[in-house]
Design a protein around this motif. Sequence first.
Motif, PDB file in Angstrom:
ATOM      1  N   CYS B 124     -41.072  15.867  29.324  1.00 34.71           N
ATOM      2  CA  CYS B 124     -41.682  14.535  29.277  1.00 34.71           C
ATOM      3  C   CYS B 124     -42.410  14.245  30.598  1.00 34.71           C
ATOM      4  O   CYS B 124     -42.252  14.954  31.586  1.00 34.71           O
ATOM      5  CB  CYS B 124     -40.619  13.474  29.019  1.00 34.71           C
ATOM      6  SG  CYS B 124     -39.539  13.170  30.415  1.00 34.71           S
ATOM      7  N   CYS B 127     -40.218  13.751  33.732  1.00 35.60           N
ATOM      8  CA  CYS B 127     -39.679  14.993  34.294  1.00 35.60           C
ATOM      9  C   CYS B 127     -40.779  15.803  34.983  1.00 35.60           C
ATOM     10  O   CYS B 127     -40.546  16.442  36.009  1.00 35.60           O
ATOM     11  CB  CYS B 127     -38.982  15.806  33.201  1.00 35.60           C
ATOM     12  SG  CYS B 127     -37.370  15.103  32.742  1.00 35.60           S
ATOM     13  N   ASN B 145     -34.840  18.392  32.850  1.00 30.76           N
ATOM     14  CA  ASN B 145     -34.959  17.797  31.510  1.00 30.76           C
ATOM     15  C   ASN B 145     -34.235  16.456  31.519  1.00 30.76           C
ATOM     16  O   ASN B 145     -33.569  16.110  32.502  1.00 30.76           O
ATOM     17  CB  ASN B 145     -34.376  18.722  30.435  1.00 30.76           C
ATOM     18  CG  ASN B 145     -32.878  18.886  30.570  1.00 30.76           C
ATOM     19  OD1 ASN B 145     -32.107  18.028  30.145  1.00 30.76           O
ATOM     20  ND2 ASN B 145     -32.451  19.991  31.186  1.00 30.76           N
ATOM     21  N   CYS B 146     -34.368  15.701  30.423  1.00 34.64           N
ATOM     22  CA  CYS B 146     -33.665  14.433  30.302  1.00 34.64           C
ATOM     23  C   CYS B 146     -33.427  14.147  28.824  1.00 34.64           C
ATOM     24  O   CYS B 146     -33.680  15.010  27.993  1.00 34.64           O
ATOM     25  CB  CYS B 146     -34.453  13.304  30.985  1.00 34.64           C
ATOM     26  SG  CYS B 146     -35.955  12.838  30.100  1.00 34.64           S
ATOM     27  N   CYS B 149     -36.433  14.942  26.645  1.00 32.98           N
ATOM     28  CA  CYS B 149     -37.088  16.244  26.620  1.00 32.98           C
ATOM     29  C   CYS B 149     -36.086  17.358  26.890  1.00 32.98           C
ATOM     30  O   CYS B 149     -34.943  17.103  27.246  1.00 32.98           O
ATOM     31  CB  CYS B 149     -38.221  16.291  27.651  1.00 32.98           C
ATOM     32  SG  CYS B 149     -37.669  16.374  29.381  1.00 32.98           S
ATOM     33  N   ARG B 187     -31.829   7.787  33.003  1.00 31.54           N
ATOM     34  CA  ARG B 187     -32.600   8.529  32.011  1.00 31.54           C
ATOM     35  C   ARG B 187     -31.834   9.765  31.524  1.00 31.54           C
ATOM     36  O   ARG B 187     -32.170  10.363  30.504  1.00 31.54           O
ATOM     37  CB  ARG B 187     -33.920   8.949  32.665  1.00 31.54           C
ATOM     38  CG  ARG B 187     -35.047   9.185  31.696  1.00 31.54           C
ATOM     39  CD  ARG B 187     -36.359   9.399  32.459  1.00 31.54           C
ATOM     40  NE  ARG B 187     -36.572  10.780  32.792  1.00 31.54           N
ATOM     41  CZ  ARG B 187     -36.657  11.263  34.024  1.00 31.54           C
ATOM     42  NH1 ARG B 187     -36.503  10.458  35.069  1.00 31.54           N
ATOM     43  NH2 ARG B 187     -36.876  12.540  34.226  1.00 31.54           N
TER      44      ARG B 187
HETATM   45 ZN   LIG Z   1     -37.612  14.411  30.536  1.00 30.40          ZN
END
Ligand SMILES: [Zn+2]
Lengths: 330, 782
Positions: B124, B127, B145-146, B149, B187
């Motif tokens: 995303c 990120c 990542n989060c 994503c 997040r």
């Molecule tokens: Zn992310």
Amino acid sequence: LGHGGGGLLGSELVECLFLPAFGTAELAAAPRDSVVLEVGGVRLAFTTDSYVVNPLFFPGGCIGDLAVNGTINDLAMSGATPVALSAGFILEEGLDMAVLDRVARAMGAAAKNAKTRLVTGDTKVVERGHADGLYVNTSGIGLVAAGVHIGPERARPGDRVLVSGAIGEHGVAIMSVRSGIEFGTTIRSDSAPLGGLVAELLAAAPQIHALRDPTRGGLAASLCEIAAASRVGIVLDEAAVPVPEPVAAACGFLGLDPLHVANEGKLVAFVPDAQAEAALAALRAHRYGAGAAIVGTVTDGHPGVVVGRTPLGATRVIDRPLGEQLPRIC
Amino acid sequence: MRGTAAAARRVARRIEVGGTVQGVGFRPFVYRLGREMGLDGWVRNDGGLVVIEAAGSADAMRRLSARLRTDAPPQARLRQVRIGAPAGDAPMHGSGFHVIASAEPPRSGLDDRPGLVPPDLATCAACVAELFDPGDRRYRYPFVNCTDCGPRATIVDGLPYDRAVTSMRRFAMCRACTAEYRDPADRRFHAEPIACPACGPELTWQPAGGHGAEGGEPALRAAVALLRAGGIVAVKGVGGYQLVCDATDEAVVARLRTRKQRPVKPFAVMVADLTAAGRLALVGPAEAALLASVPRPVVLLTARPDRRLAATVAPGTDTLGLLLPAAPLHHLLLHDLDRPLVATSGNVADEPIAVDDAEAVDRLAGVADGFLGHDRVIRARYDDSVARVVAGRPSLVRRARGYAPAPLGLPIAAPEPLLAVGAQLKHTFTLARGSTAIVGPHTGDLQQQETMTAFTDHLAHLTRVTGVEPAVVVHDLHPGYLSTQYAQTISVRRIGVQHHHAHVASCAAEHGITGRYLGVAYDGLGLGDDGTLWGGEVLLADLRSYRRLARFGRAPLPGGAAAVRRPARMALGYLFGAEAFDDTSLARAGRLAAPFLARLPPLEVATVRRMVAAGVNCPQASSAGRLFDAVAALLRVRDDAGYEGEAAAALEALAAGHTGAAPLPWRLATRDDLVVYDSAPTLLTLLEALRDEAAVGLLAAAFHATIAAMTVAVCSDAAAEHGTSTVCLSGGVMQNQLLIEALVTGLSAAGLTPLVNEQIPANDGGISYGQAAVAAAQLQDG
Ligand SMILES: [Zn+2]
Ligand SMILES: [Fe+3]
Ligand SMILES: [Mg+2]
Ligand SMILES: [Zn+2]
């Protein structure tokens, strides 16, 4: 009915129709070229086969020697020494006697060449149009020596796979005559009796696990049947399979896989690794095995599946031909 | 005690939410809602569902169920929401709202639904910003990542989706990551693959033939240096290894072609952003949206004539496949190298993409000059997806990473769980239960042993994870497809579905059509219910059954598959043996065909003539795809096809510049109650025009126009006769953009409603979904 190609559909007929109807245990066993019966302390191999080839005469042979050699080979694939053969004829009314005479003499010569005898027979005549000239059925009995145990279910991981020579000649020869397609050189049928070759092979490699004559359905069908019956995988080194250049060229034109084309004078043998070189030498020393080669290995991976490894390193699943050639490509 | 007035107005509810709700930040979203609205209770993953039990004012509870739908995270897809009473005691007043531990199967509630595995999500924007922020603790960390994503389907082992059932479980979270993971305001609250340089996976570098020496940033630097110097690097991507090289360097691209044994099939090119994409190809708004979409497919575009790219990237076509970075590692490579990169599947020829590190080094030893790997294990193999824009809408050509195995609907629910095993090429399978279909990722040609293994591995994986135990297996009618043979080894009830019925049903089903429609299946080859090969069919169908209304005229395939690989043979098949309807047949082409025959080896012409006459290995096919091949050969476009559909694609490319070409003559005959397209007048006119030295591109365009006009005419008549106006267009030939756009325009102008495949490929990759839709309808009928 389209069950003659020697592939998937033929074996379906046995499984779904004859087996339930006959109810015999011997039929239920893995498909084999001949059955071995214990009779009064003697092990007797027994087989029968019908021949409906068109044309009756072709480069390298005719229906007569094909019928004799085919049945001898079916006995030999159980490790048996042929004892005697029968011959049954179905003749179309109006058949030229000279044709029958040529076929009969070819049979006599083939039996003599194979050191066996035609000892009984039968003839029927059917109305014109009810048979394509002439059909032949031959049956045979043979003796299996003590200690010889050969069967399609006996292949084991680690076995090497040998073929006794060039493949694809018989099927291409027949197709060439039948269609009138010339490929430059004349390809002759490899029709030959393999009893003597098997005797030499057994002497050199007594531990042979499985033998097959790759007739209808070709080498591919034989390998698939043994992989299924023995529940093993087979890896075929495609570059090692002896395919004569004219056969390869003809197959290219016709869109056929040489592995699917019939042979009438070749065998495929499954031999423990330790005896593979001796087996290869014995085959190559014989007139019917001069072109022998080691072409593959039995594995415990992918049981029941035959995998071909191409020179480029890719691997493909090799399966039995269907009754008809139906491309799988979309 | 509930004695107070406040408590008396409280309402307690259990809410079960099904769909794509795991791995998309759904629990954190519910948590924030619960806190914000002052509810008491909890949310948890439960099997493939998210289950909420909450108590609060009646008004707050009403708003909760509304906002679950309206405010859900962008990647969530709610398929069903069931509201009922709490399973146990109502949550205590003042106890607050919490995320609690996931429930293990057996699942409760909607347990006739399969568990759903979330597809992988491209990195995303937040990120990516961290990735390039020198002040961030994840600066240049390739595994950032989060909850919005990162990897999902490729790392999952089971459901419910938790870190413990992913290949991330072996990385113990550091204190900083743990804090983010536990903080509902962060997040990364419950971002299962959360990682950082202190605790997460690490890159590895191994030069070809050498030993792994470097890890982390030095590994990346070694790969970048090798790529800059014109080397080929095997990069461990999201769902498997990719082969990467400089797409502007002619020599390295040519070397990659030789080593990969892929002489002509185009390579995909990865670019940093939409601006870079626009320098190489024509990118309209719909194409831009598709390129930047979260699944990040390879998008097929029209190349710019002035593109700065090695010519060998996509020889002989002006179609170019571009994709944007799907993972942080790709962002880093493109940033550091600042040039377009070839990014193609890490395999040789048509094998499936390599996933395992040792396997990759082994199989790609002769191809790559170095291996950029890492220690995050890929659990399931997902190749890059391929998509294009057709008639203004995205349409998938290959459904894999980013799309699979997200659920699709079945308009008629499957009363029993079923497995549809698909076709042979571009293979996929589908698992279905109820009104949910899960299409497995594209694997390839089942004739390859490795593909067969990839299929059975994926099937075992998805069956286990989704909990769908098939009671019915659905297969093609072709007995030689390895998928059909596989189906025969499974001892459950079997249903055979005709290939082209499956094609058109795949289109009807994804558009939710349950009634009658006209199905136009233009395809290469598929086995018909009469034992002949089909591929140019118009069916009157619903999901359950079909009736054949019209077909293309038949022609022999001299040598079967050999004729597919060599369009010139197919042209000979038409010239020597096309189904004849009157005395204007092609057999009388005579002098017109002479230049074509003279161009081919005399032995081939003579042999094929004999084969056709004697019927030696000459199966008959009523195929649209084969007619395109034959025309490509007659027009001297392609005599041989290096890959499936190459000749037709080249013909299409040639025609592209000639919009508005008038159709050639065509004729419809009637045979055995079927309308039959007799191509003889079309082909004879083509040969005449060739003799008169007409422009080949114009003829190619006119041929496309002919097929479109003929099809519109057949459909208009059939629609009037049978009282249906919906036309579902499917089959491999429908990947021809020129043809499909002409059909959509023509059918619409005729007052009909054309539908094309969008989420499911029109090619054989869509067969398994079509089979599932048909079998479900048949089973529902009893
Ligand atoms: Zn992310
Ligand atoms: Fe198809
Ligand atoms: Mg036999
Ligand atoms: Zn950390």
